[in-house]
Design a protein around this motif. Structure first.
Motif, PDB file in Angstrom:
ATOM      1  N   LYS A 171       0.669  -7.191  -3.031  1.00 42.55           N
ATOM      2  CA  LYS A 171       0.564  -7.512  -1.611  1.00 42.55           C
ATOM      3  C   LYS A 171       1.722  -6.884  -0.843  1.00 42.55           C
ATOM      4  CE  LYS A 171      -0.300 -11.675   1.161  1.00 42.55           C
ATOM      5  NZ  LYS A 171      -0.827 -10.932   2.274  1.00 42.55           N
ATOM      6  N   MET A 172       1.395  -6.260   0.247  1.00 44.95           N
ATOM      7  CA  MET A 172       2.397  -5.570   1.053  1.00 44.95           C
ATOM      8  C   MET A 172       2.723  -6.363   2.317  1.00 44.95           C
ATOM      9  SD  MET A 172       3.334  -2.490  -0.077  1.00 44.95           S
ATOM     10  CE  MET A 172       3.540  -3.254  -1.667  1.00 44.95           C
ATOM     11  N   PRO A 173       4.014  -6.393   2.663  1.00 51.28           N
ATOM     12  CA  PRO A 173       4.351  -6.972   3.973  1.00 51.28           C
ATOM     13  C   PRO A 173       3.806  -6.076   5.090  1.00 51.28           C
ATOM     14  CG  PRO A 173       6.330  -6.491   2.656  1.00 51.28           C
ATOM     15  CD  PRO A 173       5.171  -5.887   1.949  1.00 51.28           C
ATOM     16  N   LYS A 174       3.808  -6.598   6.315  1.00 55.41           N
ATOM     17  CA  LYS A 174       3.327  -5.835   7.464  1.00 55.41           C
ATOM     18  C   LYS A 174       4.141  -4.539   7.621  1.00 55.41           C
ATOM     19  CE  LYS A 174       2.429  -6.344  12.416  1.00 55.41           C
ATOM     20  NZ  LYS A 174       3.293  -5.267  12.883  1.00 55.41           N
ATOM     21  N   GLY A 175       3.451  -3.464   7.884  1.00 58.12           N
ATOM     22  CA  GLY A 175       4.140  -2.184   8.078  1.00 58.12           C
ATOM     23  C   GLY A 175       4.427  -1.445   6.779  1.00 58.12           C
ATOM     24  N   ILE A 204       1.694   6.252   3.732  1.00 54.68           N
ATOM     25  CA  ILE A 204       1.845   6.146   5.189  1.00 54.68           C
ATOM     26  C   ILE A 204       0.501   5.797   5.824  1.00 54.68           C
ATOM     27  CG2 ILE A 204       2.265   7.512   7.289  1.00 54.68           C
ATOM     28  CD1 ILE A 204       4.481   8.991   5.653  1.00 54.68           C
ATOM     29  N   PHE A 205      -0.567   6.388   5.266  1.00 52.81           N
ATOM     30  CA  PHE A 205      -1.901   6.069   5.791  1.00 52.81           C
ATOM     31  C   PHE A 205      -2.216   4.586   5.565  1.00 52.81           C
ATOM     32  CE2 PHE A 205      -6.507   5.609   5.372  1.00 52.81           C
ATOM     33  CZ  PHE A 205      -6.915   6.119   6.599  1.00 52.81           C
ATOM     34  N   ALA A 206      -1.869   4.108   4.363  1.00 50.76           N
ATOM     35  CA  ALA A 206      -2.130   2.698   4.059  1.00 50.76           C
ATOM     36  C   ALA A 206      -1.330   1.780   4.987  1.00 50.76           C
ATOM     37  CB  ALA A 206      -1.787   2.404   2.596  1.00 50.76           C
ATOM     38  N   ALA A 207      -0.128   2.222   5.346  1.00 50.11           N
ATOM     39  CA  ALA A 207       0.733   1.373   6.179  1.00 50.11           C
ATOM     40  C   ALA A 207       0.352   1.432   7.650  1.00 50.11           C
ATOM     41  CB  ALA A 207       2.193   1.792   5.998  1.00 50.11           C
TER      42      ALA A 207
END
Lengths: 771, 203
Positions: A620-624, A752-755
Motif C-alpha cells: 500500500k502506498m501513501p498519497k503521492g 511516476i505514472f502510478a503516483a
C-alpha cells in the motif's frame, strides 16, 4: 564504407586475430613482476573451457598461463597481475582473487600488480562490455589451479612422496601422512621447475571449499590507498621535467583550426609555450581533434593561458547541428518504415486487424559520461620510443593507436594503466593519450594533457540520441498480438566510418531485436539516422533507450487494459522458453555463443518474481507515492527493478526505495555486485532526471555540473536493496557493470505514472512534473 | 532559500560552502563567499591587484612558499607545485567537491580558492588528515567498502571530516545536506551517508 558490412573495424567485434608465436624470451622480457621469480612453462592459448564464452573471439583472445600472471617471492609473497582496467567495478580485486582462491594463496599475502598494455602476452585487455568476469572466471581458475599443482608437485618431489599425498592449503603445502609442511615461498624455486599441467587434466577446487569466491568478504585492494589519497589515477602521475598542457579543441565535430594568436597567452605567468596540435578529419575513430595547446609549469597556468588564446575555427559540415530540429528528423523517420531487422508473422495485417493499437513514441537525448576524473594522460616520447601513463579502459588498444599515431613499432610503446576515476565507456577511447604522445614528441619532454570538465562535455564521445516508436496491437481480450518497434539513432559506427546511417548489429542486439515477449507478429525496424557528433559507448549503450521504450510500453498496455503492471509484464514475457530469433541476421549476443548464453525467458521471469517478492510489489502506498516495475536482459544478465517514488504537490520527485534483482549467473564478489547495482540506480536516476546534452550551431550547449547536473547525495534514493539470484551449478557468469542501468528509467517512469497518472515519454524528466 | 539573494558581504548570513556549491554559482561568487567566511574566522590579509610577493602558507603543518601568480588556484599549487595528488580536479568551478581541503576547520573547494586567499593560513589535505590514515571517517569508509572508482572519495572524506568537526553527531538529513556539494558519479551515496553516520557514532 558501411560499418554494418565491416564490423571488423570495431575493436572488440573483430574476428579473432591469430596470435603470432611468441618466443619464450619475449614473454619473459618486460614482465615487470615485482620481486621473486616467475613460474616458467610453455605458453598455452585458449584451452577448452567448461562452457564456451566469446573470450576467444576478442582481439588476442585469452592467455592461460600461470607464469604470465603469477610470481612467488622467496618470502612467500604472491604477486598476481591484474590485466584489466579498474574503473570502479572491482575487477582489479576480483580477477586476482580467483587466482588466489584456486592456488590456495592466503589473500593477506597476495599483492596485485597492474599489467601494462600487451595483449599478445596477457590476452585481450578491453575492459568494457561487462565481460571481465564472464570471460576470465574460468581462465583465472585454471591459472590458479596450475600454480597450485606445480607447488604441490614441487613439495612431493622434495619429500619423495606421490603428489597425490600432498595438498596445498592456505599458502603452504601439507603432507597429511607425516604432517610435514612447506610454505609457498620455500617451494617457489622448485615449483618453477615443474612443467605446467595441461588444462584438461587440471583439478579445479570444489566450489563448496571456496574461501573467497562468492563470499564478498574481501575489500577492494585499493581501499586503503583511496581513503588516504595515495591511490594513483591518471592525473597523479608526475615525471621529472614534466610539462602541463591543456588544449583548445574545435567546438564543432569535424571542425578545424584556421588560425590562432597565442601572444596574450604567452604573457600569463607560468605559460611556456603555445603549439598547434595535429588533428584528424571526422570520423577517424579515436584520433585527436587537433587544436591549440598551451604548455605551462602547472595546470592552472595552462588553463589561464588557454583562456587568453585567440582562435579562428572553421566549423565544417556539422556547424548547423541543432538538437530540436534533429529530434523532429528522428521522429519523422520513426513514423515511416525502415530497414527490417527482425520479422515474425505479419505485423501490418495484425495491427490493422487489432481491436486496439497503443502507440508510444519515446525520446532519449545525447548523454555525457562525466566520469569524476576528466580525461588525462601523461606521455614521455623519446626518439622512436613512447611511454604512456593513462586511465584507459583499453590498454592494448591504446598501445596500438599510439604506435600508429607516432608511426613507431608497437613493441616500442609502453602503456601503463593507472586507476580510472570512472570510465563508463568514455575511457575506452584513447584520444587523450594520443594527444599527450603527440605533444611529448613535439616538445621533447614528458607532457601531461589535462582535460577540463568543459572539455569533457564539449569534446566527448556522447551517448547516441534516439527516438523509439512502438506500436502494440491488442485483440478484444487485451492480448498483445502485434509489436512494431522502430528504433532511430545515429550509430557508434559513425565514429569509425563516414556515411553510416544504420545501427550496427551490436547496437540492434541491445534491446531491439532481442525483445523477449511472446507475441505472434513482430517487426523491428531501423530507419536511417546520420550522426553529427562523435558517438560512443556509454555504460549499457543502446539498452538505455530500448529498455526505456519497451518497459514503458508494458506500463502503458497494463494501464490501457486495466491490469497489474507486474502481471502484464509476466504475461508478455510469456512461457519459460529459449528465444529462437531465426529472422535476425547477425544476431549479436554480447559477443557470446548463443548455446552458452541463450535468451532464457525463465530467467527473466524469475528476476521479476524475485524482485516482486523482495520489493513487496503491491504494498500500500501513501498519497503521492507510486510503485513502478521494469525488467531487462542485457550483457547476458537478467535484471528487474521496482522503484517507489514520491511526487509532492509541486512536482518534486523523491525516491524512497529501490529494489533490484539480478541474475548474473555464477558470481565472484557479491559485495561488488551490490555496489554496482547501487551505483546503477544513481546513474539511472541521473539520466532520467537530468541527462541531456543539446547542440546549437553544432556546439554542445552545456559546460559543467551546473548545466549538466547529475544526482547528488541529497536527492539519491533513500535505500537501494539488491537481491542476487543464487546461480545454478552450471550457470556461466554474466555481466554486472552495466545491466543495472537500463531498467531504472522505465521503472521510475512507470512509478511516476502510478503516483501521478502522468506518463513521461521524453527524457529527461526535467520540469515535466512541475505544477 | 535562493542562494543568489544571499548578501555575501554580511558574514552572519554566509551559508556553508557546500551549501553554496549546490546553487551552481560562479567561481567568482563562491570565492567571494569563501573570503567572507574567512573574514569571520580570521582577519583576511588584503591582496592588491598585480602584487607579486612571496606568499607563505602552511599545508599539512609544513610551511610552503609561492612566488608565482597569486591568483593560481590552490588546487594546482597543491597538486602540481607541491605534489600532493590526493586532492582531485573534477570541475574547476566548485561544483563537484573533488578538490575539498580544510582551511581553518572549514571545508573549502581548492579549485576556486587562490593561493593568495589562504596566505598565512593552515591548509589540511587528505594526506594530512591523519598520520596513519586512521581518522574515524577514513576507518568508517573502509569498514563499509564505500568507494567504487574512488576518485571523488578524498573530497568526500574531507567534507565529512569538516562536518564532524562542527557537528559531531549529525542527523542523516544533516549528512545529506553537508555532502550535497560532493558529486560521486559511481553513485556510492548510500554507503557515504552510512559511513559518515558510522564515523560519528564510533568506528
Amino acid at each position: 564504407m558501411n560499418m554494418l558490412n565491416h564490423p571488423s573495424k570495431l575493436r572488440g567485434f573483430e574476428k579473432q586475430i591469430k596470435i603470432e608465436n611468441v618466443s619464450r624470451r619475449s614473454i619473459l622480457k618486460g614482465l615487470g613482476l615485482a620481486g621473486g621469480f616467475v613460474l616458467a612453462a610453455p605458453i598455452m592459448m585458449r584451452p577448452a573451457l567448461a562452457y564456451e564464452t566469446g573470450a576467444g573471439q576478442m582481439p588476442h583472445g585469452t592467455v592461460v598461463d600461470p607464469r604470465v600472471f603469477v610470481s612467488i617471492a622467496s618470502d612467500g609473497i604472491v604477486t598476481i597481475l591484474a590485466h584489466r582496467a579498474e574503473m570502479g567495478t572491482g575487477v582489479r580485486t576480483s580477477l586476482p582473487m580467483i587466482v588466489a582462491e584456486e592456488m590456495e594463496a592466503d589473500w593477506k599475502r597476495v599483492r596485485v600488480q597492474q599489467a601494462h598494455g600487451d595483449e599478445a602476452k596477457f590476452g585481450n585487455q578491453d575492459t568494457d562490455g561487462s565481460r571481465s568476469t564472464r570471460h576470465y572466471l574460468m581462465p583465472m581458475r585454471q591459472i590458479g589451479a596450475s600454480a597450485r599443482t606445480m607447488l604441490e608437485q614441487a613439495a612431493a618431489k622434495r619429500w619423495g612422496v606421490p603428489a597425490t599425498e600432498v595438498k596445498a592449503s592456505n599458502h603452504e603445502v601439507v603432507h597429511g601422512a607425516s604432517g610435514r609442511k612447506l610454505g609457498f615461498g620455500e617451494l617457489a624455486a622448485d615449483a618453477a621447475q615443474q612443467s605446467v599441467p595441461s588444462v584438461e587434466g587440471l583439478k579445479l577446487k570444489d566450489p563448496k571449499d571456496f574461501r573467497y569466491l562468492g563470499k564478498g568478504a574481501i575489500g577492494i585492494v585499493d581501499l586503503h590507498d583511496i581513503t588516504t589519497g595515495a591511490a594513483r589515477y591518471g592525473a597523479d602521475v608526475r615525471l621529472p621535467g614534466m610539462k602541463y598542457a591543456v588544449i583548445a579543441r574545435p567546438p564543432v565535430t569535424g571542425g578545424k583550426l584556421v588560425s590562432f594568436d597565442g601572444s596574450e597567452a604567452m604573457k600569463v605567468s607560468g605559460v611556456e609555450k603555445v603549439v598547434e596540435v595535429k588533428g584528424w578529419p571526422w570520423p577517424s575513430k579515436f584520433q585527436p581533434l587537433g587544436g591549440v595547446a598551451v604548455i605551462a609549469r602547472n595546470t592552472g597556468a595552462a588553463i589561464k593561458g588557454r583562456d587568453a588564446l585567440k582562435i579562428v575555427w572553421e566549423d565544417g559540415p556539422n556547424g548547423k547541428y541543432e538538437s530540436g530540429a534533429y529530434r523532429k528528423e528522428l521522429e519523422e523517420a520513426a513514423r515511416k518504415p525502415g530497414l527490417v531487422v527482425r520479422k515474425e508473422g505479419d505485423v501490418e495485417a495484425a495491427l490493422k486487424g487489432a481491436d486496439k493499437v497503443i502507440v508510444g513514441e519515446y525520446f532519449l537525448p545525447h548523454l555525457a559520461h562525466v566520469a569524476m576524473e576528466p580525461p588525462v594522460a601523461v606521455a614521455d616520447v623519446k626518439g622512436d620510443k613512447a611511454e604512456i601513463w593513462a586511465p584507459v579502459q583499453s590498454a592494448g588498444g591504446t598501445r596500438e593507436d599510439v604506435a600508429k599515431t607516432l608511426d613507431i613499432p608497437q613493441e616500442n610503446v609502453t602503456v601503463n594503466v593507472t586507476l580510472l576515476g570512472g570510465g563508463f565507456g568514455r575511457k575506452s577511447k584513447c584520444d587523450f593519450a594520443l594527444e599527450a604522445a603527440l605533444l611529448s614528441k613535439e616538445l621533447g619532454a614528458p607532457v601531461k594533457v589535462q582535460w577540463t570538465r568543459e572539455d569533457d562535455i564539449h569534446n566527448g564521445f556522447l551517448h547516441t540520441v534516439s527516438v523509439e516508436r512502438i506500436e502494440a496491437g491488442l485483440d478484444k481480450s487485451g492480448k498483445v498480438t502485434a509489436w512494431r518497434h522502430r528504433s532511430v539513432a545515429p550509430s557508434i559506427a559513425s565514429t569509425f566510418a563516414a556515411g553510416t546511417v544504420h545501427q550496427a548489429p551490436f547496437e540492434l542486439g541491445m534491446g531491439l531485436v532481442d525483445m523477449p515477449f511472446e507475441i505472434a507478429n513482430v517487426s523491428c525496424e531501423n530507419p536511417e539516422a546520420a550522426a553529427h557528433t562523435r558517438i560512443g559507448w556509454f555504460r549499457s549503450v543502446s539498452n538505455i533507450p530500448r529498455a526505456f521504450a519497451v518497459q514503458s510500453m508494458v506500463g502503458e498496455i497494463a494501464h490501457a487494459t486495466g491490469r497489474d503492471p507486474k502481471e502484464m509484464l509476466l504475461e508478455l514475457i510469456g512461457s519459460p522458453r529459449i528465444l529462437k530469433l531465426d529472422s535476425v541476421k547477425d544476431l549479436w549476443n554480447y559477443g557470446e555463443p548463443y548455446d552458452s548464453y541463450p535468451i532464457d525467458t525463465a530467467r527473466l521471469r524469475r528476476v521479476v518474481e524475485l524482485v516482486a517478492e523482495k520489493g513487496e510489489w503491491g504494498r500500500k502506498m501513501p498519497k503521492g507515492h507510486g510503485l513502478g516495475i521494469a525488467a531487462h536482459r542485457s550483457f547476458v544478465s537478467y535484471i528487474a527493478t521496482i522503484i517507489e517514488v514520491a511526487v509532492d504537490d509541486k512536482g518534486k520527485l523523491t525516491v524512497p526505495r529501490v529494489d533490484t534483482a539480478i541474475d548474473c549467473g555464477t558470481y565472484v564478489n557479491p559485495e561488488r555486485i551490490q555496489s554496482q547495482i547501487e551505483g546503477a540506480a544513481i546513474m539511472g536516476l541521473s539520466l532520467a532526471k537530468y541527462g541531456e546534452i543539446t547542440f546549437k550551431d553544432g556546439k554542445v550547449q552545456q559546460k559543467n555540473f551546473d548545466d549538466c547536473p547529475v544526482i547528488r547525495i541529497d536527492e539519491s534514493p533513500a535505500v537501494t536493496n539488491v537481491h542476487i539470484v543464487p546461480p545454478g551449478p552450471d550457470t556461466p557468469p554474466s555481466g554486472v557493470g552495466e545491466p543495472g542501468v537500463p531498467p531504472f528509467a522505465p521503472a521510475l517512469i512507470n512509478a511516476i505514472f502510478a503516483a501521478t497518472g502522468k506518463r513521461i515519454r521524453a527524457l529527461p524528466i526535467g520540469k515535466q512534473l512541475e505544477t | 532559500m535562493d542562494a543568489r539573494h544571499i548578501h555575501l558581504n554580511q558574514p552572519s548570513t554566509v551559508p556553508s560552502f557546500s551549501e553554496l556549491s549546490r546553487y551552481a554559482l560562479t567561481a567568482r561568487v563562491l570565492r567571494k563567499a569563501l573570503l567572507a567566511h574567512l573574514d569571520e574566522t580570521l582577519q583576511a590579509v588584503p591582496y592588491q591587484e598585480g602584487e607579486i610577493i612571496m606568499i607563505k602558507l602552511k599545508i599539512n603543518g609544513q610551511e610552503q612558499n609561492w612566488g608565482g601568480d597569486p591568483d593560481l588556484p590552490l588546487l594546482w599549487f597543491i597538486r602540481d607545485e607541491i605534489g600532493l595528488t590526493g586532492t582531485k580536479f573534477g570541475c574547476g568551478q566548485a561544483l563537484c567537491g573533488s578538490c575539498t581541503v580544510i582551511v581553518d576547520k572549514q571545508a573549502v573547494r581548492a579549485c576556486v580558492t587562490s593561493v593568495s586567499d589562504v596566505r598565512d593560513r593552515e591548509v589540511t589535505t587528505i594526506e594530512g588528515l591523519h598520520p596513519t590514515g586512521d581518522h574515524p571517517v577514513q576507518k568508517a569508509w573502509r569498514q563499509l567498502n564505500v568507494p567504487q572508482c574512488g576518485f571523488c572519495q578524498t573530497g568526500q572524506i574531507m567534507q565529512a571530516a569538516a562536518l564532524l568537526m562542527g557537528n559531531p553527531k549529525p542527523s542523516h538529513d544533516q549528512i545529506r545536506e553537508s555532502l550535497s556539494g560532493n558529486i560521486c558519479r559511481c553513485g556510492c551515496y548510500q554507503r557515504i551517508e552510512n559511513a559518515v553516520h558510522l564515523a560519528s557514532t564510533g568506528v
